[in-house]
Each structure stands twice: as structure tokens, then as C-alpha cells.
Design a protein around this motif. Structure first.
Motif, PDB file in Angstrom:
ATOM      1  N   ARG A  79       0.891  -1.249   0.165  1.00 18.81           N
ATOM      2  CA  ARG A  79      -0.102   0.155  -0.090  1.00 18.81           C
ATOM      3  C   ARG A  79       0.900   1.147  -0.074  1.00 18.81           C
ATOM      4  NH1 ARG A  79      -2.217   0.864   4.587  1.00 18.81           N
ATOM      5  NH2 ARG A  79      -4.251   2.039   3.833  1.00 18.81           N
ATOM      6  N   PRO A  80       0.534   2.305  -0.682  1.00 18.83           N
ATOM      7  CA  PRO A  80       1.316   3.718  -0.658  1.00 18.83           C
ATOM      8  C   PRO A  80       1.370   3.986   0.725  1.00 18.83           C
ATOM      9  CG  PRO A  80      -0.780   4.032  -1.793  1.00 18.83           C
ATOM     10  CD  PRO A  80      -0.776   2.262  -1.462  1.00 18.83           C
ATOM     11  N   PRO A  81       2.176   4.852   1.143  1.00 23.56           N
ATOM     12  CA  PRO A  81       2.351   5.333   2.570  1.00 23.56           C
ATOM     13  C   PRO A  81       1.466   6.371   2.696  1.00 23.56           C
ATOM     14  CG  PRO A  81       4.229   6.105   1.275  1.00 23.56           C
ATOM     15  CD  PRO A  81       3.560   5.017   0.461  1.00 23.56           C
ATOM     16  N   THR A  82       0.673   6.479   3.984  1.00 20.72           N
ATOM     17  CA  THR A  82      -0.263   7.892   4.060  1.00 20.72           C
ATOM     18  C   THR A  82       0.179   8.829   4.894  1.00 20.72           C
ATOM     19  OG1 THR A  82      -0.738   6.579   6.315  1.00 20.72           O
ATOM     20  CG2 THR A  82      -2.049   5.872   4.077  1.00 20.72           C
ATOM     21  N   LEU A 174      -9.520   2.220   7.866  1.00 23.12           N
ATOM     22  CA  LEU A 174      -8.665   2.859   8.475  1.00 23.12           C
ATOM     23  C   LEU A 174      -7.558   3.330   7.327  1.00 23.12           C
ATOM     24  CD1 LEU A 174      -7.589   3.657  11.160  1.00 23.12           C
ATOM     25  CD2 LEU A 174      -6.044   1.292  11.208  1.00 23.12           C
ATOM     26  N   ASP A 175      -7.029   4.383   7.374  1.00 21.92           N
ATOM     27  CA  ASP A 175      -6.359   4.998   6.466  1.00 21.92           C
ATOM     28  C   ASP A 175      -4.923   5.595   7.342  1.00 21.92           C
ATOM     29  OD1 ASP A 175      -5.214   5.789   4.194  1.00 21.92           O
ATOM     30  OD2 ASP A 175      -6.133   7.898   4.415  1.00 21.92           O
ATOM     31  N   ALA A 176      -3.990   4.210   7.330  1.00 16.15           N
ATOM     32  CA  ALA A 176      -2.927   4.547   8.174  1.00 16.15           C
ATOM     33  C   ALA A 176      -1.789   3.800   7.842  1.00 16.15           C
ATOM     34  CB  ALA A 176      -3.327   4.280   9.504  1.00 16.15           C
ATOM     35  N   ASP A 177      -0.669   3.897   7.893  1.00 13.32           N
ATOM     36  CA  ASP A 177       0.668   3.188   7.875  1.00 13.32           C
ATOM     37  C   ASP A 177       0.795   2.361   8.820  1.00 13.32           C
ATOM     38  OD1 ASP A 177       1.361   4.835   5.479  1.00 13.32           O
ATOM     39  OD2 ASP A 177       2.605   5.978   6.756  1.00 13.32           O
ATOM     40  N   LEU A 178       0.433   2.435  10.059  1.00 11.85           N
ATOM     41  CA  LEU A 178       0.479   1.433  10.949  1.00 11.85           C
ATOM     42  C   LEU A 178      -0.752   1.851  12.221  1.00 11.85           C
ATOM     43  CD1 LEU A 178       2.258  -0.644  12.725  1.00 11.85           C
ATOM     44  CD2 LEU A 178       3.325   1.380  13.946  1.00 11.85           C
ATOM     45  N   LEU A 179      -1.344   0.724  12.680  1.00  9.05           N
ATOM     46  CA  LEU A 179      -2.130   1.012  13.858  1.00  9.05           C
ATOM     47  C   LEU A 179      -1.530   0.319  15.070  1.00  9.05           C
ATOM     48  CD1 LEU A 179      -4.996   1.500  15.064  1.00  9.05           C
ATOM     49  CD2 LEU A 179      -5.711  -0.731  14.261  1.00  9.05           C
ATOM     50  N   CYS A 205      -3.581  -2.535   7.429  1.00 10.47           N
ATOM     51  CA  CYS A 205      -2.169  -2.196   7.661  1.00 10.47           C
ATOM     52  C   CYS A 205      -1.540  -3.078   8.693  1.00 10.47           C
ATOM     53  CB  CYS A 205      -2.292  -0.701   7.965  1.00 10.47           C
ATOM     54  SG  CYS A 205      -2.851  -0.010   9.697  1.00 10.47           S
ATOM     55  N   PRO A 206      -0.531  -2.947   9.070  1.00 10.19           N
ATOM     56  CA  PRO A 206       0.230  -3.721  10.222  1.00 10.19           C
ATOM     57  C   PRO A 206      -0.254  -3.283  11.530  1.00 10.19           C
ATOM     58  CG  PRO A 206       1.836  -3.011   8.472  1.00 10.19           C
ATOM     59  CD  PRO A 206       0.587  -2.176   8.345  1.00 10.19           C
TER      60      PRO A 206
END
Length: 214
Positions: A79-82, A174-179, A205-206
Motif C-alpha cells: 500500500r502507498p504510505p499515508t 482505516l487510513d494509516a501506515d500502522l495501527l 495495515c500492520p
């Protein structure tokens, strides 16, 4: 959405990530940012093969209660980074580890930390207790901002107060690189809560589950 600061004071003894970071992954190699985050916090990476079935993944996470556990899905690297690390918090200081883990990850990902607190929709617009619940939510986010900015100067912090059920904010939208969220507590039998279950099974995401007080 909340952009306030002040109110509750952060913990007097800052939480520092410690112990091995357990990484549950389908591949033997961990992402570069994970290695950099561990070097930053002085930790080692321990690889735990991710079981294929969701139920088995949850049992493995429960068995690791009290540790920081990063769950990486097979598609999480595509996924592209947010530019956002979301930290789902229930309370401060009990979620101090969640905020500390989010800050370390955001620093190596060059991302903002988005501390998120949910006030359930079961509180209707005219419900008794809604005003107090919203005020408490603002206090929790204020304390989260204070901890993050005190421990990591220059970190971008964008607090959000949402009117959703807690398990809904960690789902597929959820729109995130990490939760980052609190993991299971030490108990017998150990089990992953509703929010953690939703995150491990549905987050796009991870997911990093940070230790919580017993």
C-alpha cells in the motif's frame, strides 16, 4: 475531531519500549522500518511465523500478553504510505505504551501520530452522560498530546475524537501506515479483546499491540 491541548498531565515516569519486539509475519524478512525502530529503541526483533487462520493468530497474540507484538499481513507492504500512525487509546496513562510505540514508529516512518479516542454511538445526541463522555474524551486526547510532544519534540500530532464504537475505528476503512493499540492483559485465560480482534482480522495495515498494565 479534536485539536485541543491541556488538561490531564502525562505520566511522571515516561514509558520506554523494552524487551524484544515480536513480529508475526508471513515472510521471514521484516520491513526496514521495523529494524530501524528497534535500533532506535534498543530492542531486538523476534520473528514468530503468522498462523494462517485468524483464530490461530488471535490465540498466538493472547499467548504473548505483556509483550509488544507487531502483526504484519501478507499484503501490508503493497500500500502507498499515508504519513499517519494511528494510536487507538482508551485512557492515559494506562495506554502510555501505545503512545510510546506509536511515537517510535512515526519517527522512522516520517509520519504524524494520530491519537484516536472513540465515544460510542450508543450515546445518542440527547443521552444522559454524553456531555461527560465527550469531555472525558477531550481530556484523554489532551493528555496523549502532552505525552507525545513532551517525549518526542517536533513530532506531528493530530488528535481525533470520533463518534463510533471502538472496534469500528480499526476496521477496513482505516487510513494509516500502522495501527497501534493496547494488547491483551495478563489474565487466565489470556484473550484478545473485541477491539484487538477487529484490528488483527480487519485492519488494512500492520497492527502493533502494545503491553498494557495487568
Amino acid at each position: 475531531m479534536s485539536q485541543r491541548t491541556s488538561a490531564l498531565a502525562p505520566p511522571t515516569a515516561p514509558y520506554r519500549p523494552a524487551g524484544d519486539l515480536v513480529v508475526m509475519a508471513h515472510e521471514p524478512d521484516v520491513p526496514d522500518w521495523v529494524a530501524r525502530a528497534c535500533r532506535r529503541s534498543g530492542r531486538q526483533v523476534r520473528i514468530e511465523p503468522a498462523p494462517g487462520a485468524a483464530e490461530d493468530r488471535l490465540l498466538t497474540v493472547a499467548a504473548l500478553a505483556g509483550r509488544s507484538v507487531l502483526v504484519i499481513g501478507p499484503d501490508d507492504g503493497h500500500r502507498p504510505p499515508t504519513g499517519r500512525v494511528v494510536a487507538a487509546i482508551r485512557d492515559v496513562p494506562s495506554d502510555a505504551a501505545v503512545l510510546a510505540e506509536a511515537a517510535v514508529a512515526a519517527a522512522v516512518l516520517d509520519a504524524d501520530v494520530v491519537p484516536v479516542h472513540a465515544v460510542p454511538l450508543s450515546f445518542g445526541e440527547r443521552s444522559v452522560g454524553l456531555t461527560d463522555a465527550l469531555a472525558r474524551g477531550h481530556e484523554i486526547l489532551d493528555a496523549a498530546v502532552e505525552q507525545l510532544t513532551a517525549e518526542t519534540p517536533g513530532l506531528g500530532v493530530v488528535p481525533r475524537l470520533l463518534r463510533v464504537h471502538p472496534h469500528e475505528l480499526v476496521g477496513e476503512g482505516l487510513d494509516a501506515d500502522l495501527l497501534v493499540l493496547g494488547g491483551p492483559r495478563h489474565r487466565i485465560p489470556a484473550r484478545v479483546g473485541l477491539v484487538g480482534c477487529s484490528a488483527v482480522q480487519h485492519a488494512p495495515c500492520p497492527v502493533l499491540l502494545a503491553p498494557r498494565p495487568a
